[in-house]
Structure formats: C-alpha cells, structure tokens
Motif scaffolding. Structure first.
Motif, PDB file in Angstrom:
ATOM      1  N   GLU A 103      41.906  52.917  42.036  1.00 19.96           N
ATOM      2  CA  GLU A 103      41.256  52.947  43.376  1.00 19.96           C
ATOM      3  C   GLU A 103      40.352  54.129  43.265  1.00 19.96           C
ATOM      4  OE1 GLU A 103      44.472  52.041  46.453  1.00 19.96           O
ATOM      5  OE2 GLU A 103      45.860  52.579  44.716  1.00 19.96           O
ATOM      6  N   PHE A 119      37.341  55.888  45.403  1.00 13.83           N
ATOM      7  CA  PHE A 119      36.551  56.013  46.577  1.00 13.83           C
ATOM      8  C   PHE A 119      35.585  57.266  46.572  1.00 13.83           C
ATOM      9  CE2 PHE A 119      40.402  53.987  47.725  1.00 13.83           C
ATOM     10  CZ  PHE A 119      39.983  53.129  48.718  1.00 13.83           C
ATOM     11  N   ASP A 161      25.493  58.703  42.376  1.00 15.02           N
ATOM     12  CA  ASP A 161      25.710  58.152  40.819  1.00 15.02           C
ATOM     13  C   ASP A 161      27.065  57.914  40.824  1.00 15.02           C
ATOM     14  OD1 ASP A 161      25.245  58.088  38.087  1.00 15.02           O
ATOM     15  OD2 ASP A 161      25.814  60.291  37.625  1.00 15.02           O
ATOM     16  N   SER A 194      28.072  57.015  37.373  1.00 12.09           N
ATOM     17  CA  SER A 194      28.414  56.730  35.948  1.00 12.09           C
ATOM     18  C   SER A 194      29.718  56.879  35.595  1.00 12.09           C
ATOM     19  CB  SER A 194      27.700  57.906  35.176  1.00 12.09           C
ATOM     20  OG  SER A 194      26.323  57.650  35.635  1.00 12.09           O
ATOM     21  N   THR A 195      30.366  58.032  36.230  1.00 14.23           N
ATOM     22  CA  THR A 195      31.824  58.244  35.734  1.00 14.23           C
ATOM     23  C   THR A 195      32.544  57.048  35.892  1.00 14.23           C
ATOM     24  OG1 THR A 195      31.304  60.441  36.180  1.00 14.23           O
ATOM     25  CG2 THR A 195      33.638  60.118  35.732  1.00 14.23           C
ATOM     26  N   GLU A 196      32.625  56.562  37.167  1.00  8.43           N
ATOM     27  CA  GLU A 196      33.506  55.411  37.808  1.00  8.43           C
ATOM     28  C   GLU A 196      33.101  54.252  36.831  1.00  8.43           C
ATOM     29  OE1 GLU A 196      31.739  57.432  39.761  1.00  8.43           O
ATOM     30  OE2 GLU A 196      32.968  58.319  41.232  1.00  8.43           O
ATOM     31  N   THR A 249      32.157  54.081  33.501  1.00  8.48           N
ATOM     32  CA  THR A 249      32.753  54.328  32.569  1.00  8.48           C
ATOM     33  C   THR A 249      34.235  54.103  32.429  1.00  8.48           C
ATOM     34  OG1 THR A 249      31.233  56.122  32.156  1.00  8.48           O
ATOM     35  CG2 THR A 249      33.028  56.078  30.582  1.00  8.48           C
ATOM     36  N   ARG A 250      34.856  54.547  33.656  1.00  5.35           N
ATOM     37  CA  ARG A 250      36.312  54.309  33.753  1.00  5.35           C
ATOM     38  C   ARG A 250      36.658  52.792  33.882  1.00  5.35           C
ATOM     39  NH1 ARG A 250      40.885  56.622  38.110  1.00  5.35           N
ATOM     40  NH2 ARG A 250      42.305  55.195  37.002  1.00  5.35           N
ATOM     41  N   LEU A 306      34.886  50.461  32.757  1.00  6.76           N
ATOM     42  CA  LEU A 306      34.328  49.933  31.393  1.00  6.76           C
ATOM     43  C   LEU A 306      35.689  49.973  30.388  1.00  6.76           C
ATOM     44  CD1 LEU A 306      30.732  51.007  30.696  1.00  6.76           C
ATOM     45  CD2 LEU A 306      31.241  48.709  30.732  1.00  6.76           C
ATOM     46  N   ALA A 307      36.354  51.122  30.443  1.00  5.69           N
ATOM     47  CA  ALA A 307      37.466  51.462  29.629  1.00  5.69           C
ATOM     48  C   ALA A 307      38.686  50.557  29.971  1.00  5.69           C
ATOM     49  CB  ALA A 307      37.500  52.809  29.554  1.00  5.69           C
ATOM     50  N   ARG A 339      38.995  47.828  31.897  1.00  2.91           N
ATOM     51  CA  ARG A 339      38.596  46.243  32.010  1.00  2.91           C
ATOM     52  C   ARG A 339      39.386  45.710  32.953  1.00  2.91           C
ATOM     53  NH1 ARG A 339      36.322  43.913  27.085  1.00  2.91           N
ATOM     54  NH2 ARG A 339      35.623  45.485  25.638  1.00  2.91           N
ATOM     55  N   GLN A 353      23.907  50.211  37.957  1.00  2.00           N
ATOM     56  CA  GLN A 353      24.356  51.058  36.785  1.00  2.00           C
ATOM     57  C   GLN A 353      25.429  50.195  36.104  1.00  2.00           C
ATOM     58  OE1 GLN A 353      25.790  54.898  38.462  1.00  2.00           O
ATOM     59  NE2 GLN A 353      23.692  55.695  38.263  1.00  2.00           N
ATOM     60  N   ARG A 397      25.091  48.940  32.180  1.00  2.00           N
ATOM     61  CA  ARG A 397      26.012  49.112  31.243  1.00  2.00           C
ATOM     62  C   ARG A 397      26.960  48.089  31.013  1.00  2.00           C
ATOM     63  NH1 ARG A 397      28.120  55.054  32.959  1.00  2.00           N
ATOM     64  NH2 ARG A 397      29.228  54.635  30.733  1.00  2.00           N
ATOM     65  N   LYS A 398      26.570  46.866  31.368  1.00  7.77           N
ATOM     66  CA  LYS A 398      27.079  45.686  30.682  1.00  7.77           C
ATOM     67  C   LYS A 398      28.658  45.411  31.516  1.00  7.77           C
ATOM     68  CE  LYS A 398      24.562  45.468  26.787  1.00  7.77           C
ATOM     69  NZ  LYS A 398      23.937  46.911  26.710  1.00  7.77           N
ATOM     70  N   ARG A 418      32.251  42.428  31.745  1.00  5.95           N
ATOM     71  CA  ARG A 418      33.633  42.559  31.518  1.00  5.95           C
ATOM     72  C   ARG A 418      34.312  42.320  32.608  1.00  5.95           C
ATOM     73  NH1 ARG A 418      34.229  47.971  27.583  1.00  5.95           N
ATOM     74  NH2 ARG A 418      32.326  47.305  26.197  1.00  5.95           N
ATOM     75  N   ASP A 433      30.367  61.835  30.516  1.00  7.07           N
ATOM     76  CA  ASP A 433      30.065  61.670  31.849  1.00  7.07           C
ATOM     77  C   ASP A 433      29.558  63.031  32.371  1.00  7.07           C
ATOM     78  OD1 ASP A 433      29.410  58.981  32.283  1.00  7.07           O
ATOM     79  OD2 ASP A 433      31.810  58.868  32.202  1.00  7.07           O
ATOM     80  N   ILE A 482      32.005  51.434  24.594  1.00 11.21           N
ATOM     81  CA  ILE A 482      31.388  51.747  25.839  1.00 11.21           C
ATOM     82  C   ILE A 482      29.914  52.162  26.049  1.00 11.21           C
ATOM     83  CG2 ILE A 482      31.637  52.873  27.817  1.00 11.21           C
ATOM     84  CD1 ILE A 482      34.340  51.744  27.226  1.00 11.21           C
ATOM     85  N   PRO A 483      29.212  51.074  26.664  1.00 16.62           N
ATOM     86  CA  PRO A 483      27.689  51.329  26.591  1.00 16.62           C
ATOM     87  C   PRO A 483      27.496  52.586  27.482  1.00 16.62           C
ATOM     88  CG  PRO A 483      28.188  49.320  27.527  1.00 16.62           C
ATOM     89  CD  PRO A 483      29.420  49.783  27.159  1.00 16.62           C
ATOM     90  N   VAL A 523      37.803  61.950  38.489  1.00 17.10           N
ATOM     91  CA  VAL A 523      37.786  60.631  38.665  1.00 17.10           C
ATOM     92  C   VAL A 523      38.753  59.994  37.790  1.00 17.10           C
ATOM     93  CG1 VAL A 523      36.345  58.625  38.175  1.00 17.10           C
ATOM     94  CG2 VAL A 523      35.186  60.609  39.499  1.00 17.10           C
ATOM     95  N   TYR A 524      39.269  60.468  36.544  1.00 14.38           N
ATOM     96  CA  TYR A 524      40.154  59.745  35.860  1.00 14.38           C
ATOM     97  C   TYR A 524      41.577  60.074  36.023  1.00 14.38           C
ATOM     98  CZ  TYR A 524      36.742  58.335  32.418  1.00 14.38           C
ATOM     99  OH  TYR A 524      35.812  57.774  31.827  1.00 14.38           O
TER     100      TYR A 524
END
Lengths: 444, 309, 325
Positions: A215, A217, A224, A226-228, A230-231, A233-234, A236, A255, A259-260, A264, B17, B153-154, B274-275
C-alpha cells in the motif's frame, strides 16, 4: 497562447465592469423584483486555475467558455444571455469560502458551479443552503456530501467516487477473475485514500482472499516514483491499482513503461482517460482504464452521436486536444443549468424562477450529457453512467485508445439514497459481476 | 537478523534508488547552500529557478527534437538550458537582493518569497498548465537489468548512472574550486568575513554576483536533470524548496560536503522508508533534520559563529 | 502615541471594520479572516522584535483550528472552546519552545518549518481521524449559551474577533514596554549582555514564543469559526510564510501594522483574484516587492511618514523618511 491571453484581457475587463456594477447594486439596495427576467445570467464557476489540479481546471474553463458562447449564440436561456465568472480554487478552502461569498453577495451570481476539490465541495454545500443560492457540484469526487448531509440548494451533476471506483473493480473481476495479489499506489490525499477504501471494501466483499502486497501513498505531486516502481517490480503483484491523475499519473505511467512494470502486472487506472493523449503510446495495451463517468470521445454507443461529435470536434478545433473528463463534467453542468432553468420556467408559465424554485427544479431532473444523459436523484446526487475499457494500440491515434468497453448503467452501481457507501459496499452480491453489460470493441 | 537476510535483496534495491534520489536532491540543495554562504539569505526563489530550469530544458529538448537534432544532443542541451537560465535570471535577482542587503534579513528573505510568487505565475503564463514532457535522454540511455535474488529488475540507466555521476562531478568541481582556485579562496574569505575580505582588497560584490549566478545555474541544472524523468506541472518549485531548506539546515550553512552527506542520508532514508514503512517517507527529511540539529545545533558540518558583541 | 490615544484609535478602527462589514456584506467574511490573521501576526511581531523569524507558526494556527473542529461536538460553545483551543496551542508552543530556544536565526526558522511540516504530514497521514485534505467541518457553535441564526453567527464571529484583536493588541503593547519585552529587543542586538545583566535570554525568548503560539491559536480558532472547515493547508509552510509576509507588509514595528497588513493582504488577494484569476500570486508578489524596496517600514511606516510630515512640516520630511523598525 496569444488567444488565451486575449481572452484573459476580455475577462478582466468584464470583471472590472462586474465589480463596478456590484458596488452600485450595494448602494441601490435589493436587486431585481421576483419573476422579472434578469438582463444577464451570471454563473460563478469554481475551478483550479493554479497548482497541479489545473490540468483539469483549465480545460474545464475552456469548455465552459466554449459552451457559454454556443449557448448565447443560440439565444441563451429563456432569452437571457449567460456569463461565466471564474474563480480559482488553488489557494485553498479558506480563500474559496470567501470567494464563494463574494460571488453570491457582491457579484450577485444567479447560480454557481463548484468545484473540483472535494474539500471545496464539502465547504460550499452547506454554504449554498446558508446563502440560499443554487449550486451545482460539478466535478468533485467525495461520496460523503449527500451521504452525510442533506442540502436543498446543492445538487450534483455527476457521479461520485463510489460508482467510479466500483465500476473499475467490477470490470477487473470480469476481465481477470483469478488474480491473487494486488498493490495500490495512490496519491496521498483524500481522494487517494477514499478511492482505495472503496476499492478494498468492494474487493473484500466480492472476492475475499486477495492479498494486498503493498500500500503505497507517495506524496501528492511527487515527481519521481522510481523507488515505488522498483518495489512493485520486485513484489510482482498480479494487479496494480492507481487512482492517481495529472502529472503524477503521467510520470507513473512513463516510469512503469520504461522499466517494464506493465509486463509484470495488470494496471487498473480509473482516471487514466485524462492522461491517455499526453502519455502517448507509453501506456501499453491490455490495461484497464476509466474516465470518472462515461466520458470518451470514441464512446461506442452515444445516445446522440451528432451531439458528441459536435462537442469533441468543437473542443479539438479550438484547443487542439481531445476533451478529457473534466470537460465532459463541465458540459454536464452547463446542460444541467439549461435544463433546470427550462423546467423551472415551464413550471411558472414562462415567468423567471426565484432561487428556491430553481433549486427545486434540479431535483429529479434529467438532462443530456455529451455521451448520454444524467438524472439527479431526490437527494441531489447525480446518476451518471460509467465507462471502463482496456487500452489498445491502433494506427489511427498516436496514443492508446479503449477497447472492450463496458458502459455501466448508473443506478445499480450507485449507493442507494440514505445509505453509506462503506456499508452498502459490504452488501454487494457476486451476481453484480456476471450481470455486467456486454463489452463493446473499439471501432474507428 | 533473519529479517535482514530475508530482505537483503529489497534493501539492495532500495540503496540503488536511494543513491539516484540523493543525487537529485544534492543537485538542488548545493546551489542553495552556496548562495546562502555568501549572501546569508535563504533564497526561496531557488525553487522557481529549479522549475524554470526544468521547463526550459524540456522546451529546448522538444525544440531540438522537432528540428531533427540527433538524440545524443539531448544530454548536453540539459546543461545548456541550465546555464542559460542561470545567466539570464541569476544576475538580476542578485542585484535585487543587493539593494536590500543592508536591511533586516527577514526583508531579504521576503524579497525572494515575493520573487517566488511572481515567477510561479510567470511559469504558468509561459508553459501553461498541461504537463510538459521531454524524456529523450532517458529513452536514449535505455534500461539496465540488475540481477538480484534470482530476479531481474530493470532500472533506467539515466537515473542509475547519469544522475549520480553528474552529482559526483559537481561535488568534486565545487570542492576543488573552493579549495584550490583563487576565486574559490576569495569566495571562502567573503563567506567567512565579508568586511575583512573587503579590507584585503577582494571585490566582494563581484564574488557575490558570480556565486549567485553559479547557484542559480545549479538550481536550474537540478531542474533540467530531473526534467526527463518526470512530467512538469505547476507547483514543482514549491515542493522542491522546502526539501532543499531541510538539506541546507541539516548540512550546516554553506557546507558543500555537508549538503552531499545530508542528501545521501535523505535519499537513502526515503527509499528505505518506501520498503519498510511507506507512510514515513514524506517526513524522513524533517526527522533527519531535527535529529541532526538536536545533536549539533549548527548543522552537521556547520561552524559555531562567534557572537558579535 | 500615548496609551489612551492608541486605545481610541484601535476602537475607531474596529468600528470602521464593523461599518464596512455592514455596508458590504461579502466583506464581512474577508474582514473576519483578516482580523484573525492579524492576531496571529502579532505573535510573529513578538518574535521579530527578538530578530527571530518562525516559518512554522501556521502549526499553532492549525492546532487551535483542529482542536475546535474535534471538540466542537462535545463543547459546543465558543466561549468555552476558545480557551481550550488556545491553551493547547500555547501548551504545544511551550514544549516546542523548550527545544527551539537553543537555536537562532536561520536554524530557528528552519526548525519551526520542519516541525510544522511534520505536523502537516500527520494531518494528511492520519486520514481516518482527520479526513486528510477534505478536512473537518465544524458544527455551528453557540455563543455564551445563545444559539444564533446563520447571519447573526457571522456577526458574532466578526465581533468576537475584533474584541479579541483589541485585547491582544493592547496586551502586546503592554508586554513590549515591560522589562520582558525590552529584553526581547536585547536578544536581537546583544544577547550576551542580557546574560551579563542576569536575564536568561532563553527564558525571555521562551515567554515570547509561548505567547506567539497562543496568539496564532486565537487566530486559528477564529479562522475555524469563520470558514467552518479546517484542512491541513492551514499548517502548510506557505501559510506560515503568509504570516511573515503580512507582518512585513503592515510594518514590523507596530501593533496596528499587523492588522493593516492583514487587511491589505486579504483585500489585495480577493481583488487580484477577481480581476486576474490566473495571476493573483504575481500581483501579491509584486506588491510585496514594491513595499520592501520602496517602503521598508510597511504600510504603517508609510502612514507614519505621512502623518509625521503633516505634523512637523516639510522640513522634517527628510528625517521622518527613514521609516521602518
């Protein structure tokens, strides 16, 4: 740019005149006698002219300018020309409350359209009753207004968050029935929180056991993600929900595409219609897109195709882009105003209605929208259909269009009068998904 | 410990990040810090310079693309846009500030606040409210697949390499410039004691002008570098400025290395949040600031000023 | 000006506000807001006297406003709610004050900013309690037990705001000329001398800080009663900036300046918004810039200069032209 600057100066001049007239009216005492036709119909319109939400507010103002011109060219309402007076919601509620009073007491507007922000609507609905001024709530999302309060002078010419989000949920359950995990990434403010609450409550009722894996927010207006990304992506998740809009949504889509992440997870984006043209083909095919209503310039089954075409072509010719949902909402407010006055005029045998009569005329009113029609319930809430589709790439447009479109009729997905959304959503039955209308494909 | 081994991969990702976002924060904050050092005024309009830099870079990028310039040109254009904004807006703002330099500090600060309000609307008049995007540099550099924990991870190469790279270069250039060049030493002299520097024959006015212009260009560069990764909308300046304030106060005023370390702390702190606890992400910069100032009231690298009696 | 004359001038100004609000109904709300902000600005002036600028005083505004919103269903009378709301603002001011007293100048300003931003984030984050950006709506309050009509209520809010403004203004003037107030100015110029004199500067500043928090609380309480909707925007850094803006616009040296500045600010904003809805910020910014560049004493300074000129004749104009605090 030059045309808008020109228009700006016109508005400025007319505003100057209006203030002068307002000052005089104060000296002269009470205004026009009841029943007489006013020289002009003044409509106060609250919209965002500054800040991030101006991505909705400015197109809506452009729409209003266009439609008021068309309305006046066709003879106005009952022979009276209408003039919009715009105010900025950007500075916040305390400023807006003052602006609302100024519009009513100094500009002597006959009617108000208000507002984009839910906070503005929550503040002005009671004010409408207090000042006894008919007010059309034209774009705000919160479902709380008519669920928590009762207002005689405020009505809403559109749906609210509950049907808007529920439609997307039903569509998802039909399109991807066996998903097991979901993540949410919403803007951190009332809309982001409320819409997730609605979605989650509906999901827990209709498909219990789905795991919420994240979750998120992020700050409203974040630039930006990016971090969200990435998370996500990881982790899935099968499904990613985001009710974000404006620059935030554009950035998230870009973004996620770079980053595809779209490969996923299936995205559910109930407000993405307003971003489609801007993000171009960055939004890949196969993701679920909504429009806060049945607003889509390629609506598969408009009630009056000619009306939709005139609206879309007129807007596009003048402003260079396709109208987004806030333009449609503005069109609904203008249409609601016209139909309301006509109903009230007819009821009085052609004599001009007073504020109370106009406000009463809005109840139970059905008026045309660019795509279909909207009915205002006795409690003031509008019943507006909802269109949800799946993104698709075609050669005819440089951006994703909608395919597999479902137009949900308003009534079954709107919280019934006298009930609260969070309670009502817990009573939903799974046959809601199976009894959904058939999807309609993209047609050029 | 078990938790750590379970989440080591995620924390590794968060670090990547965090580094990239630290670089972005540093680029904005360092200019503000530099300007504070010589002018002793917190420049609220720094946020506007950031926004205008971003918008100008995007416009220049779109213009170049429309003219058919090759894609690689989009990278140097970011720097060109930033330099232009610094040169065009820096000197007049500095002049304005100099007019008020003998007045109360709060008045100077409000001059920049007024400028911020004016420039905020000016941006809207120039670029409108529709989100502006020019992401050619990100597209040009493509993505890098980072293998981690059996998954791939791209990441955007632009954010992973270019942003931290430019930030490191800027840091190195500033440190070298301040320590090893004549101008830098004069600047430090003016920062430490303006009157004494003047007495030694240093042209403090010129130093101030040049430094302010560099600071303005750095703000614009921060915006220009951020522009390819985001959609530009009204209001981005206001949000940037508060964050930069937090960095400057935490770092210690006028401290370049401090700004770098603080940006790193904030960038990593936010991405870890964030994590671990996403709700805390927004307040991380302020919590770090309060924590640092509790221990070191003059900021991480700040020097206690002698009180003048 | 002597005490009696100042009091008379204050009363006259309050009467003028009432007359304006009666003649132009929509201004009643604007003037209420201006009075509320003026009271909060008095607190900023106190700190400015010590040379300190807080960029976080909107927090105390918001604390009182939210207290009013949360407690109004239980304590529905304005006369009872006011001391509770303001008391809480002052109490938080005391706790925060004990911490920020160690800092001066930019660190003082930034710490206040940071704490107010944390508070702002909390108001947004604790969505289930605060309704985030939607804010909380205040039910109508009773005034000393009397239930009023909507119209009467807006008058009651304005009149109580004016009474509070007169009381607060008088209190600040008395404070300024008291030894504690004199010591405040000492912090700005030669803090160490205070130490030598045996006056602990931190205590002096702490007292001013707590009072300023309470004044912001009064302003916030009136704002909440006037708008009847409290949102996190009350605590955002731009609201704090606005208070400092008003202090300088009005003229930092005088109690009247705070209210003049607030009225000028609100009216400029309303009229700028009416004429150029697109660029009202630009207009406000330009006004501020012009005032700082050409009349650093603020509106009050301009007024004084004009008065001074008339009183002393043309010869004195040049020296009176210095203006400013």
């Amino acid at each position: 740019m030059s045309t808008s600057a020109h228009r700006g100066s016109l508005t400025r001049r007319s505003a100057l005149g209006a203030l002068g007239a307002g000052g005089l009216a104060i000296a002269a005492g009470p205004g026009i006698a009841q029943g007489a036709r006013p020289a002009e119909l003044k409509v106060g319109i609250a919209t965002y002219l500054s800040g991030p939400a101006s991505v909705f507010g400015v197109p809506a103002r452009q729409t209003a300018e266009m439609l008021f011109e068309e309305l006046n060219a066709a003879g106005g309402i009952g022979g009276v020309k209408a003039r919009p007076i715009f105010v900025d919601e950007g500075p916040g509620v305390d400023h807006f409350v003052g602006e609302y009073r100024r519009l009513v007491q100094s500009e002597k507007v006959d009617l108000l359209f208000s507002a984009i922000s839910s906070a503005s609507c929550i503040a002005c609905a009671p004010l409408a009753d207090e000042l006894k001024k008919p007010t059309i709530l034209w774009d705000c999302g919160t479902q709380r207004i008519f669920e928590d309060g009762k207002y005689d002078y405020a009505v809403r010419s559109q749906a609210n968050a509950t049907p808007e989000i529920l439609a997307a949920l039903l569509y998802l359950l039909k399109a991807k029935p066996d998903f097991k995990t979901i993540a949410v990434i919403n803007q951190d403010y009332a809309w982001g929180r409320d819409s997730w609450e609605i979605f989650r409550t509906g999901l827990e009722t209709l498909k219990p056991g789905v795991r919420v894996v994240a979750e998120l927010f992020p700050r409203f207006g974040a630039s930006d993600f990016s971090t969200e990304v990435t998370r996500l992506l990881a982790t899935r998740p099968d499904v990613v929900l985001s009710t974000s809009w404006g620059g935030d949504l554009d950035t998230l889509i870009r973004q996620a595409a770079d980053r595809k992440l779209f490969d996923r997870s299936t995205f559910v984006l109930p407000l993405a219609e307003s971003s489609l043209e801007r993000v171009g083909k960055a939004l890949p095919p196969g993701h679920i897109v909504g429009a806060r209503g049945d607003h889509w310039f390629l609506h598969p089954a408009p009630q009056d195709p000619a009306r939709l075409k005139t609206f879309v072509d007129g807007y596009r010719k003048r402003f260079g882009t396709y109208p987004i949902y806030s333009c449609h909402h503005m069109a609904q407010a203008v249409s609601c105003m016209k139909a309301g006055y006509e109903k009230a005029l007819a009821a009085k045998g052609g004599a001009w209605p007073n504020d109370a009569e106009l406000a009463a005329a809005f109840r139970g009113l059905t008026f045309p929208s660019p795509t279909s029609s909207v009915t205002i319930r006795p409690d003031g809430q509008g019943l507006e259909n909802q269109l949800i589709g799946t993104s698709k790439h075609v050669d005819a447009y440089p951006f994703a269009v909608l395919d597999e479109m479902v137009v949900f009729p308003a009534e079954p997905i709107t919280t019934p009068i006298g009930q609260k959304s969070t309670d009502w959503l817990k009573t939903l039955k799974p046959d809601m998904v199976s009894s959904m209308p058939k999807a309609m494909p993209y047609r050029a | 410990m078990a938790w750590l081994s379970d989440n080591a991969f995620l924390l590794g990702l968060a670090t990547l990040d965090g580094l990239s976002s630290a670089a972005a924060i540093f680029m904005v904050a360092v200019g503000l810090n530099l300007v504070f050092g010589v002018l002793r005024v917190l420049n609220v309009a720094h946020g506007s310079l950031y926004a205008i830099g971003a918008y100008s870079a995007a416009s220049l990028g779109l213009f170049a693309a429309a003219r058919g310039l090759p894609a690689w040109a989009s990278l140097p254009l970011l720097v060109v846009a930033a330099a232009l904004v610094g040169l065009v807006l820096g000197p007049p703002i500095e002049r304005l500030l100099r007019r008020t330099q003998d007045q109360e500090p709060v008045l100077q600060l409000l001059v920049t606040f007024a400028l911020f309000m004016i420039l905020e609307d000016a941006q809207k008049l120039i670029w409108g409210v529709r989100p502006v995007v020019s992401d050619a540099p990100v597209k040009l550099m493509g993505t890098v697949d980072v293998p981690i924990g059996g998954d791939v991870i791209p990441f955007n190469a632009y954010q992973l390499f270019l942003l931290p790279g430019v930030a490191l270069l800027t840091l190195a250039a500033l440190v070298y410039g301040l320590r090893r060049t004549l101008f830098g030493r004069m600047l430090v002299a003016v920062t430490t004691d303006r009157e004494a520097a003047r007495a030694l024959g240093i042209d403090a006015a010129r130093i101030t002008l040049v430094t302010f212009t560099i600071g303005a260009a750095l703000a614009a560069l921060g915006g220009a570098l951020a522009s390819p990764t985001t959609s530009l909308v009204p209001g981005i300046g206001a949000q940037t400025i508060v964050l930069s304030f937090a960095v400057v106060a935490t770092a210690g005023l006028g401290q370049v290395e401090g700004a770098a370390l603080t940006s790193l702390l904030i960038g990593l702190g936010r991405s870890f949040a964030v994590y671990l606890e996403p709700e805390l992400e927004v307040v991380v910069p302020y919590l770090i600031m309060v924590a640092v100032l509790l221990v070191r009231p003059q900021g991480m690298f700040g020097v206690l000023e002698t009180r003048r009696i | 000006m002597s005490g009696a004359r100042t009091l008379a001038a204050g009363l006259a100004a309050a009467l003028l506000v009432v007359a304006l609000a009666w003649a132009v109904p929509w201004l009643r709300f604007v003037l209420t807001v201006a009075t509320a902000k003026g009271i909060a600005v008095l607190g900023i002036l106190l700190l400015l006297r010590a040379g300190q600028v807080s960029f976080g005083h909107a927090m105390y505004l918001a604390i009182a406003a939210y207290t009013a919103a949360f407690l109004a269903p239980r304590i529905p009378d304005a006369a009872l709610l006011l001391p509770v709301a303001v008391g809480l603002s002052a109490a938080v001011g005391l706790v925060v004050g004990l911490f920020v007293m160690r800092y001066r100048d930019i660190f003082f300003g930034m710490l206040n900013l940071a704490l107010s931003m944390v508070f702002y984030s909390l108001l947004e984050k604790l969505y289930s309690i605060t309704h985030g950006t939607d804010g909380i709506r205040l039910p109508p309050l009773t005034f000393a037990g009397a239930t009023l009509s909507v119209e009467a209520q807006s008058w009651a809010v304005l009149l109580s705001a004016l009474v509070l403004a007169l009381v607060a203004g008088a209190a600040v003037r008395v404070y300024w000329s008291s030894p504690l107030g004199e010591a405040l100015a000492g912090i700005k110029t030669r803090e160490q001398r205070l130490d030598f004199l045996g006056v602990p500067p931190r205590l002096v500043l702490l007292a001013a800080y707590v009072i300023s928090a309470a004044l912001a609380g009064i302003g916030g309480f009136i704002l909440a009663m006037a708008t009847r909707q409290v949102t996190p925007a009350l605590a955002y850094w731009t609201t704090s900036g606005e208070l400092v803006f008003i202090a300088v616009l009005g003229g930092a040296g005088s109690v009247f300046g705070a209210f003049l500045g607030a009225a000028a600010y609100e009216l400029t904003r309303v009229y700028a918004a009416a004429f150029v809805a697109d660029a009202w910020q630009m207009i406000l910014g330009s006004v501020l810039l012009l005032v700082i560049l050409f009349a650093p004493g603020g509106i009050w300074g301009i007024g004084q200069r004009l008065l001074g000129r008339r009183a002393a004749g043309p010869g004195a104009a040049a020296t009176a032209g210095e203006g400013g605090p």
